[in-house]
Design a protein around this motif. Structure first.
Motif, short mmCIF file in Angstrom:
data_model
loop_
_atom_site.label_atom_id
_atom_site.label_comp_id
_atom_site.label_asym_id
_atom_site.label_seq_id
_atom_site.Cartn_x
_atom_site.Cartn_y
_atom_site.Cartn_z
N VAL A 154 0.84 -1.20 0.00
CA VAL A 154 0.00 0.00 0.00
C VAL A 154 0.87 1.25 0.00
N ALA A 155 2.01 1.17 0.69
CA ALA A 155 2.91 2.33 0.75
C ALA A 155 3.49 2.65 -0.62
N GLU A 156 3.75 1.62 -1.44
CA GLU A 156 4.37 1.84 -2.75
C GLU A 156 3.51 2.71 -3.67
N PRO A 157 2.23 2.37 -3.90
CA PRO A 157 1.44 3.25 -4.78
C PRO A 157 1.14 4.60 -4.16
N LEU A 158 1.36 4.74 -2.85
CA LEU A 158 1.17 6.04 -2.24
C LEU A 158 2.19 7.06 -2.79
N PHE A 159 3.32 6.56 -3.31
CA PHE A 159 4.24 7.46 -4.02
C PHE A 159 3.49 8.15 -5.15
N LEU A 160 2.77 7.35 -5.96
CA LEU A 160 2.05 7.91 -7.10
C LEU A 160 0.85 8.74 -6.66
N LEU A 161 0.14 8.27 -5.63
CA LEU A 161 -1.00 9.03 -5.14
C LEU A 161 -0.56 10.39 -4.61
N THR A 162 0.56 10.40 -3.90
CA THR A 162 1.08 11.66 -3.39
C THR A 162 1.45 12.59 -4.54
N ASP A 163 2.17 12.05 -5.53
CA ASP A 163 2.54 12.85 -6.69
C ASP A 163 1.30 13.42 -7.37
N ALA A 164 0.28 12.55 -7.55
CA ALA A 164 -0.94 12.99 -8.25
C ALA A 164 -1.66 14.09 -7.46
N ASN A 196 9.05 10.81 0.87
CA ASN A 196 8.51 11.27 -0.42
C ASN A 196 7.52 12.41 -0.23
N ILE A 197 6.65 12.29 0.76
CA ILE A 197 5.66 13.35 1.02
C ILE A 197 6.36 14.66 1.38
N VAL A 198 7.30 14.56 2.33
CA VAL A 198 7.99 15.77 2.80
C VAL A 198 8.73 16.45 1.65
N LEU A 199 9.49 15.67 0.89
CA LEU A 199 10.28 16.25 -0.20
C LEU A 199 9.39 16.82 -1.30
N ASN A 200 8.30 16.11 -1.64
CA ASN A 200 7.41 16.60 -2.69
C ASN A 200 6.77 17.93 -2.32
N VAL A 256 -5.79 9.71 -12.46
CA VAL A 256 -6.18 9.59 -11.05
C VAL A 256 -6.85 8.25 -10.79
N THR A 257 -7.80 7.86 -11.65
CA THR A 257 -8.50 6.60 -11.43
C THR A 257 -7.56 5.41 -11.56
N ALA A 258 -6.61 5.48 -12.50
CA ALA A 258 -5.64 4.40 -12.66
C ALA A 258 -4.72 4.31 -11.45
N THR A 259 -4.37 5.46 -10.89
CA THR A 259 -3.53 5.46 -9.70
C THR A 259 -4.27 4.85 -8.51
N ILE A 260 -5.55 5.16 -8.38
CA ILE A 260 -6.35 4.57 -7.30
C ILE A 260 -6.53 3.07 -7.54
N PHE A 289 -15.81 11.70 -2.31
CA PHE A 289 -14.88 12.57 -1.59
C PHE A 289 -13.44 12.47 -2.12
N LEU A 290 -13.17 11.51 -2.99
CA LEU A 290 -11.80 11.29 -3.45
C LEU A 290 -11.36 12.29 -4.52
N ALA A 291 -12.22 12.54 -5.50
CA ALA A 291 -11.82 13.38 -6.62
C ALA A 291 -11.33 14.77 -6.20
N PRO A 292 -12.00 15.46 -5.25
CA PRO A 292 -11.52 16.79 -4.85
C PRO A 292 -10.13 16.78 -4.22
N LEU A 293 -9.67 15.61 -3.76
CA LEU A 293 -8.34 15.53 -3.18
C LEU A 293 -7.25 15.68 -4.23
N PHE A 294 -7.58 15.39 -5.49
CA PHE A 294 -6.58 15.36 -6.55
C PHE A 294 -6.60 16.57 -7.47
#
Length: 440
Positions: free
Chosen positions: A13-23, A161-165, A257-261, A320-325
């Motif tokens: 779960v942590a791995e795709p969070l890289f992409l979710l954070t970037d998105a 990754n979050i902090v640096l981004n 966004v949907t592909a990342t989720i 509630f997810l879409a407004p986050l991105f």
């Protein structure tokens, strides 16, 4: 199984969070940067994930050796895989960085999105060697039945990754380039940490760290079937991204966004596949066919149940997810439409990922390669139909964009259904259950 699956779940779960954070961070910069991230991410993930055999194949080989009682041999095989990852990563990084613009241009995105994609991809290519080393060392540790160490590395890397981004993108104003640099640094730190742990394992069992060219070549040859399987799978994802890009920036941004989720949920369900790889490989290496069969039946039930739970969770949180991105209302509406189909398909995904893990753990790579090629051929007319229908409904309106993204995900769910049918027919037989420390 829980001891292996729960830490693997958290790490995956942590791995795709890289992409979710970037998105999420890049999405605040506008539609073009988010669309550009979609193109660059598709290429970057393809460049790295075609070598996923460095993790999956290594897990199966190491687990079989461990099951047969040869722990030093298991670690030696993992070291060979790590050297192979360094070599492949260096070559791939150079190729991606050099060809960044023509690769991004293939997707047909707008000039603004293209510029953002090229910038992100050229910088992110520097992190490809680290990404492959993380794959290889994680595969070794999973084969040794250690899923806690990859979890620690993944959580630490995600936090960094979050902090640096946030600092690079918004604090220093580097834009999409800051997101790329943050991810590269985080991935490199993860790789260094995991290699350090592998060195400690090797020293404890008196296993030399030097590269053995002959064994490295054998490891590369053994990964060819999984490479073919992964290339075919990436072909499906790339074709889908190309179709999204041809529909315009709004459908492409929504698809990103949907592909990342979807990837996030896929990694969550893949935790059971990781446990299946380790347990299946160890059981067959020890000659225990019955244990492998029992574990397979149990994890298949968990896979489907996990898909039902995740699908229900996505349905509840979808508004509630879409407004986050993104703050763009049209992109938000298209994201919500795509997520509805993604949620419905989660039980199917759970079944596919678990069977995939079982067969990889058994070393059934040749069959997996053939099956994925067949599935790719079956998907092409399906996605072509979605392209034709989606192209007609895109008229610049919010409803048209929603319909286009919906049809795209309906086509992708059909791909998963074809894949599930083939894999179910295979796992019901005993042909994949080869016993012994190595698979002939």
């Amino acid at each position: 199984m829980l001891r292996l699956a729960i830490p693997a779940f958290l790490a995956l779960v942590a791995e795709p969070l890289f992409l979710l954070t970037d998105a999420a961070i890049v999405g605040r910069l506008g539609v073009e940067p988010l669309a550009g991230l979609g193109v660059a991410s598709a290429i970057l993930l393809t460049a790295a994930n075609i070598f996923v055999f460095l993790a999956y194949g290594t897990t199966a080989v190491v687990a079989r050796q461990l099951g047969a009682g040869d722990r030093p041999g298991a670690i030696a095989g993992g070291i060979d895989g790590t050297w192979l990852a360094i070599a492949l990563g260096t070559v791939t990084a150079a190729a991606v960085a050099t060809a960044a613009e023509p690769l991004c241009r293939v997707f047909g995105a707008s000039e603004g999105a293209l510029e953002q994609a090229v910038m992100y991809l050229r910088i992110s290519a520097l992190g490809i060697p680290a990404m492959l080393v993380v794959l290889a060392t994680t595969g070794v540790l999973r084969g040794l039945q250690d899923t806690k160490t990859p979890l620690i590395a993944a959580v630490g890397g995600f936090g960094l990754n979050i902090v640096l981004n946030l600092w690079f993108v918004h604090g220093l104003g580097w834009g999409i380039a800051g997101s790329a640099w943050g991810t590269v640094i985080a991935q490199t730190v993860m790789a260094i940490g995991l290699v350090t742990v592998l060195i400690r394992y090797a020293r404890r069992d008196c296993v030399p760290l030097r590269a053995h060219p002959g064994r490295v070549l054998i490891a590369a040859r053994g990964g060819i079937p999984l490479l073919v399987r992964t290339l075919a799978l990436r072909g499906v994802l790339l074709v889908t991204t190309w179709v999204a890009a041809s529909m315009g920036d709004v459908p492409l941004a929504a698809y990103q966004v949907t592909a990342t989720i979807w990837t996030f949920f896929a990694f969550a369900l893949d935790a059971l596949a990781i446990a299946a790889q380790a347990i299946t490989g160890k059981s067959l290496g020890a000659g225990d066919r019955e244990k492998a069969r029992e574990a397979t039946a149990l994890m298949l039930r968990w896979g489907v149940l996990g898909g039902v739970v995740l699908g229900a969770l996505l349905l509840l949180t979808r508004p509630f997810l879409a407004p986050l991105f993104t703050p763009d209302a049209e992109v938000q509406a298209a994201i919500a439409a795509g997520l509805l189909v993604v949620a419905i398909g989660q039980p199917l995904s759970g079944l596919v990922f678990v069977i995939d893990g079982v067969l990889i753990g058994a070393g059934d790579g040749v069959w997996l390669a053939k099956a994925m090629l067949v599935t790719l051929l079956a998907y092409l007319p399906i996605v072509a139909a979605a392209h034709a229908v989606g192209g007609r409904v895109v008229d610049g309106s919010s409803a048209g964009n929603m319909a286009a993204v919906t049809w795209l995900w309906v086509a992708f769910t059909a791909f998963m259904a074809v894949r599930a049918a083939l894999m179910w027919l295979r796992v019901r037989t005993d042909h994949w259950m080869v016993l012994g420390a190595t698979r002939p």
